[in-house]
Every structure is written in C-alpha cells, then in structure tokens.
Design a protein around this motif. Structure first.
Motif, PDB file in Angstrom:
ATOM      1  N   SER A  31      -3.316   3.370  -0.413  1.00 12.70           N
ATOM      2  CA  SER A  31      -4.702   2.942  -0.580  1.00 12.70           C
ATOM      3  C   SER A  31      -5.631   4.139  -0.726  1.00 12.70           C
ATOM      4  O   SER A  31      -6.488   4.185  -1.617  1.00 12.70           O
ATOM      5  CB  SER A  31      -5.114   2.091   0.622  1.00 12.70           C
ATOM      6  N   ARG A  60      -8.900   0.646  -4.025  1.00 15.74           N
ATOM      7  CA  ARG A  60      -8.430   0.647  -2.637  1.00 15.74           C
ATOM      8  C   ARG A  60      -7.512  -0.546  -2.373  1.00 15.74           C
ATOM      9  O   ARG A  60      -6.442  -0.409  -1.770  1.00 15.74           O
ATOM     10  CB  ARG A  60      -9.631   0.617  -1.691  1.00 15.74           C
ATOM     11  N   ALA A  93      -3.458  -0.470  -1.470  1.00 15.11           N
ATOM     12  CA  ALA A  93      -2.955  -1.047  -0.223  1.00 15.11           C
ATOM     13  C   ALA A  93      -1.869  -2.081  -0.492  1.00 15.11           C
ATOM     14  O   ALA A  93      -0.807  -2.079   0.158  1.00 15.11           O
ATOM     15  CB  ALA A  93      -4.106  -1.676   0.564  1.00 15.11           C
TER      16      ALA A  93
END
Length: 338
Positions: A190, A211, A215
């Motif tokens: 991430s 992000r 992740a």
C-alpha cells in the motif's frame, strides 16, 4: 508426493509482468545502482550479507510499483528512485528479520543469511538497511512520503508481533489471520503504491485509489503464497514447498482445513502444527486434507476477491500505460496459481 497439485503457472505469470518491467526498466536500473551503493559500508560483513540477499532473486515488484505509480501522474524528478530503493530496503530488512523469527533455513533455493552469518548479524544488517531506507526518504524531502513509509514500517513491526501471538495457534480465526497479513504484507504494498502519487502532487482521491490498490494487491499476493506453499514450485514461491507447514505457520489453508475437519483430523493438525510432527508423510496428509475440504481452492478464491477490489480501486483513474500495467500485476499475482 503424489497428492501435490500443480499450481505453478510460472510462464504465464511471468508474461503478465512484461508491461510493468518495460515501463520501469530505466528507473529500475538506477534503483539497482542505488541499492548497491547504499548497501555499502566499511564494516565488511554488512555489504557481504546485504549482497547475499539482494542478489538472491525476486522480481522487485514493490519498487516497480512505486516507480510506475509516480510515472502515472507525470512525475519528472529523482525522488521516485530513492523512494523505490527505500521500499526495497524495507522489504529486504523484513525478510532478514522474518527468517530469524521463523528460523528459516532456505530462501529462493539458497541458505538464508542467518544460516551463514547467524541470527545476530541478520537482525543488525536488517536494521542497517532500514536506517539507509529512512536516510533516502529524508533526502527526497517529502514529509508526506516519509510519514507514509515510516507508518508502514511501524505497522509491519506490529504485524511481526501479531504473528508471534498466533504462531502454532490453531484457534486463530480467519479475521485474525487477515489482520496479520494486512500488517505484514499489505502495508508495504500500500505504501509503495501511494508514495509515487504523493511526490507527483496527485489529488487525494488518486492517492487513495493507489493506496487501496496496493493494500488489496498485497492481500491477494500473500494469500496466493499461502496456497502455493502446499502445491507450487520453489522458484516461483521463493522458498521450499511445505516450509510454512514445517515451521508450524498457521496460514489460511491450515485455518480452513482445521475448522472444517473431523475430530480425528483436528488431532492430526494439533500434532503437526503444535507439536512439530511435520515430516514428509504429515505434509502429504496435510495437502490431502486441504483438498478434501476445499481449503486451497477457497484461499485462492479469497485472493481473487481482493484482486477484484484492487482492480475496482484503479477503475476511476485516467487510462494510462501504467494503469494497464497495474491490471497486469493483479493478473500476475493471481496467475501464479492459474
């Protein structure tokens, strides 16, 4: 062992990385030069041990993600190379520390650093690489990027401690295990994806998209690794088949098999994982039980689920070669078990 299913998918998965590798090849050449320069030290053992791990293989997916994410938003400076190198050093330090904690003997077909130089040297060189990573982050001059990567380092350490708490504990729930891999694996993916758009001045929405992509890519990547440990190949996985089992790791295929098993099967798992009765015959039975209860297939299904979330996270972004390459990366992660 006859029950091992072929989950290799090596040639197919390698092909899906081609676009990302082509987009980042020039920057990755600079990253590789910086890795060698920053792994240097007057203390002879440090570069020797660092080179051992750095040269042992691996696709360097995380730094390539950082580079491509910066390119995606038109970044034209030098900071993305330093941040990508920082990401790789953080990953390398984590591997050194992991091998000590897990008492691993082999990584990517070679003896682990701890087997050659000992646990103390491995931990301390890992700390040196983390220090070098933070120096490069400071050199970039972005407080936001420094905050993202330093937070990731803290979360990864928390994940290591969380993993100790669930080690050889067959009562671990799926949610508890997902919390561990979110910290240990997904946090760095991430951060690697987000720092590129940060230094490129991307919007908060674009940063959030990268992000989330990183992740969920990290979760998919780790779950596929969990499945491959019970049916992949050593070159694709980066360790020996069955290593997780021999080390008593409670990964998702084990959790699902244990919970779905009979009383007699649960007794087998307790003997194998908690008491260390994990020879080749036990591994063969473990794999058979996983197939009986659909544990490997369901682990891959979970990975595909997170892969789709990663794909959806990218969907609103402007179409670019980097975005297309990131879709390829998702296919690469899942394709290792195709």
């Amino acid at each position: 062992m006859g029950v091992v299913v072929n989950l290799e998918g090596g040639k197919r998965s390698a092909a899906t990385m081609a676009r990302l590798m082509e987009l980042t090849k020039d920057d990755m050449a600079r990253v590789n030069e910086l890795i060698l320069a920053k792994a240097g030290s007057d203390v002879e053992l440090i570069p020797e041990l660092a080179r051992h791990l750095i040269s042992s293989g691996g696709k360097r997916l995380r730094p390539m993600v950082t580079l491509a994410a910066a390119q995606m938003f038109g970044y034209a400076g030098e900071g993305h190379v330093k941040l990508a190198t920082s990401v790789e050093f953080m990953h390398t330090a984590t591997l050194l520390h992991d091998d000590v904690v897990d008492e691993s003997d082999m990584r990517r077909g070679r003896k682990t650093a701890r087997m050659i130089w000992g646990n103390q040297a491995s931990v301390l060189v890992g700390d040196f690489l983390l220090g070098q990573a933070f120096r490069m982050m400071v050199d970039v001059g972005s407080l936001e990027a420094l905050d993202i990567l330093s937070t990731a380092a803290s979360v990864i350490a928390e994940g290591e401690v969380m993993q100790l708490g669930v080690a050889k504990n067959l009562e671990t729930t799926e949610d508890e295990y997902l919390a561990v891999i979110k910290a240990k694996t997904a946090a760095l993916f991430s951060a690697a994806a987000e720092v590129g758009p940060v230094i490129a001045g991307a919007t908060r929405g674009d940063r959030a998209a990268l992000r989330s992509f990183g992740a969920n890519l990290g979760l998919a990547f780790q779950l596929v690794d969990d499945a491959l440990d019970y049916g992949g190949n050593t070159s694709e996985l980066g360790k020996n088949i069955g290593d997780d089992f021999r080390e008593g790791k409670v990964t998702l295929p084990v959790i699902l098999s244990y919970r779905r098993g009979t009383q007699e099967e649960r007794a087998f798992w307790k003997q194998a994982i908690e008491e260390g009765a994990c020879d080749d015959a036990a591994l063969e039975r473990a794999i058979a039980l996983m197939h009986r209860h659909g544990a490997i297939g369901d682990t891959i299904g979970r990975a595909r689920h997170f892969g789709e979330i990663a794909r959806d996270a990218l969907a609103p972004l402007q179409d670019t070669p980097q975005k297309a390459a990131f879709f390829d990366v998702i296919d690469f992660c899942i394709g290792r078990v195709a």
